[in-house]
Design a protein around this motif. Sequence first.
Motif, PDB file in Angstrom:
ATOM      1  N   UNK A  91       0.818  -1.202   0.000  1.00 46.03           N
ATOM      2  CA  UNK A  91       0.000   0.000   0.000  1.00 46.03           C
ATOM      3  C   UNK A  91       0.854   1.255   0.000  1.00 46.03           C
ATOM      4  N   UNK A  92       1.911   1.216   0.797  1.00 42.59           N
ATOM      5  CA  UNK A  92       2.836   2.352   0.857  1.00 42.59           C
ATOM      6  C   UNK A  92       3.419   2.633  -0.521  1.00 42.59           C
ATOM      7  N   UNK A  93       3.795   1.581  -1.197  1.00 43.05           N
ATOM      8  CA  UNK A  93       4.380   1.723  -2.535  1.00 43.05           C
ATOM      9  C   UNK A  93       3.348   2.315  -3.508  1.00 43.05           C
ATOM     10  N   UNK A  94       2.121   1.784  -3.420  1.00 41.06           N
ATOM     11  CA  UNK A  94       1.063   2.232  -4.322  1.00 41.06           C
ATOM     12  C   UNK A  94       0.797   3.723  -4.142  1.00 41.06           C
ATOM     13  N   UNK A  95       0.649   4.158  -2.890  1.00 43.33           N
ATOM     14  CA  UNK A  95       0.358   5.569  -2.629  1.00 43.33           C
ATOM     15  C   UNK A  95       1.550   6.449  -3.000  1.00 43.33           C
ATOM     16  N   UNK A  96       2.744   6.023  -2.624  1.00 50.45           N
ATOM     17  CA  UNK A  96       3.932   6.820  -2.924  1.00 50.45           C
ATOM     18  C   UNK A  96       4.084   7.032  -4.424  1.00 50.45           C
ATOM     19  N   UNK A  97       3.894   5.951  -5.178  1.00 50.01           N
ATOM     20  CA  UNK A  97       4.026   6.052  -6.632  1.00 50.01           C
ATOM     21  C   UNK A  97       2.972   6.990  -7.208  1.00 50.01           C
ATOM     22  N   UNK A  98       1.747   6.856  -6.702  1.00 51.37           N
ATOM     23  CA  UNK A  98       0.687   7.737  -7.197  1.00 51.37           C
ATOM     24  C   UNK A  98       1.023   9.202  -6.930  1.00 51.37           C
ATOM     25  N   UNK A  99       1.387   9.488  -5.693  1.00 54.82           N
ATOM     26  CA  UNK A  99       1.630  10.879  -5.328  1.00 54.82           C
ATOM     27  C   UNK A  99       2.824  11.446  -6.066  1.00 54.82           C
ATOM     28  N   UNK A 100       3.835  10.616  -6.260  1.00 54.67           N
ATOM     29  CA  UNK A 100       5.009  11.064  -7.011  1.00 54.67           C
ATOM     30  C   UNK A 100       4.648  11.307  -8.473  1.00 54.67           C
ATOM     31  N   UNK A 101       3.825  10.411  -9.026  1.00 55.10           N
ATOM     32  CA  UNK A 101       3.486  10.521 -10.448  1.00 55.10           C
ATOM     33  C   UNK A 101       2.719  11.802 -10.732  1.00 55.10           C
ATOM     34  N   UNK A 102       1.941  12.248  -9.756  1.00 52.46           N
ATOM     35  CA  UNK A 102       1.214  13.513  -9.947  1.00 52.46           C
ATOM     36  C   UNK A 102       2.203  14.668 -10.073  1.00 52.46           C
ATOM     37  N   UNK A 103       3.142  14.747  -9.159  1.00 50.26           N
ATOM     38  CA  UNK A 103       4.114  15.850  -9.215  1.00 50.26           C
ATOM     39  C   UNK A 103       5.013  15.724 -10.436  1.00 50.26           C
ATOM     40  N   UNK A 104       5.314  14.489 -10.830  1.00 53.69           N
ATOM     41  CA  UNK A 104       6.148  14.293 -12.021  1.00 53.69           C
ATOM     42  C   UNK A 104       5.439  14.790 -13.272  1.00 53.69           C
ATOM     43  N   UNK A 105       4.144  14.451 -13.381  1.00 51.51           N
ATOM     44  CA  UNK A 105       3.387  14.776 -14.586  1.00 51.51           C
ATOM     45  C   UNK A 105       2.973  16.239 -14.620  1.00 51.51           C
ATOM     46  N   UNK A 106       2.721  16.734 -13.431  1.00 50.83           N
ATOM     47  CA  UNK A 106       2.094  18.053 -13.276  1.00 50.83           C
ATOM     48  C   UNK A 106       2.974  19.189 -13.791  1.00 50.83           C
ATOM     49  N   UNK A 107       2.297  20.262 -14.123  1.00 56.16           N
ATOM     50  CA  UNK A 107       2.840  21.586 -14.430  1.00 56.16           C
ATOM     51  C   UNK A 107       4.364  21.631 -14.555  1.00 56.16           C
TER      52      UNK A 107
END
Lengths: 107, 107
Positions: A91-107
């Motif tokens: 779960x930690x991995x899943x959430x971390x990856x999601x949150x990181x992917x947002x900042x990576x993709x974002x603006x």
Amino acid sequence: MGASKTTLFQPEQNNLATMAKALSHPARIAILEYLAKSKTCICGDIVDELPLSQATVSQHLKELKNACLITGEIEGPKVCYCINVKAWKQGKEMISQFMQSITDTCC
Amino acid sequence: MGASKTTLFQPEQNNLATMAKALSHPARIAILEYLAKSKTCICGDIVDELPLSQATVSQHLKELKNACLITGEIEGPKVCYCINVKAWKQGKEMISQFMQSITDTCC
DNA sequence: TTCTTTAATTGTAATATTACGATGAATATA
DNA sequence: TATATTCATCGTAATATTACAATTAAAGAA
């Protein structure tokens, strides 16, 4: 309504939401913290620790168990709760990856 | 009842729970993913993207805004939504640290 | 067996969430 | 000015969540 339309979203999105929902109450955060630091993990200890009734704590424990974040093993009349380390790390991995992917993709 | 007793828990526990609650619906996960990858961020585009009514999407956007995870700037009759990068990174850090601390402390 | 301890479950009440149609407010366009 | 577009808000309904007292179930102790 009141029921979310989970069939209309991606499994990954539903998994993330389910995990987040399990963490969406301060009592459950407190339970997880207590279980992590405590060696005993007996249900009664958690009830003593939290400002909630036995019934309410039991309900929160059930939700954490449903989300596979903890396990509960019967030891005579007592129940020993524990962090489900494997599921937790997943779960930690899943959430971390999601949150990181947002900042990576974002603006 | 239905209302959680936030006064009985630590501010850090409440902050974590609030952040998690904002992420606890697949539609809001989908909105954040779309905002991240999209450059336009116009509300109508999100409505087109999601299998939900305009009113429902608006409600989810409001919750994300309340949690400070997104911003909404009025551009004429349209509203341009964006990830709140600063708040997002803070939240990411808070959740990551919490989840790591559990595995660090645990068993 | 009877009593005690421990924890889940049941029943109930208050409040929150999710969802959508309808309406309203604001801006742009004809 | 009248009309169209965009999005928030209101009203409403169905369901979920949170909380606790009371009860039940299971195991151990007297």
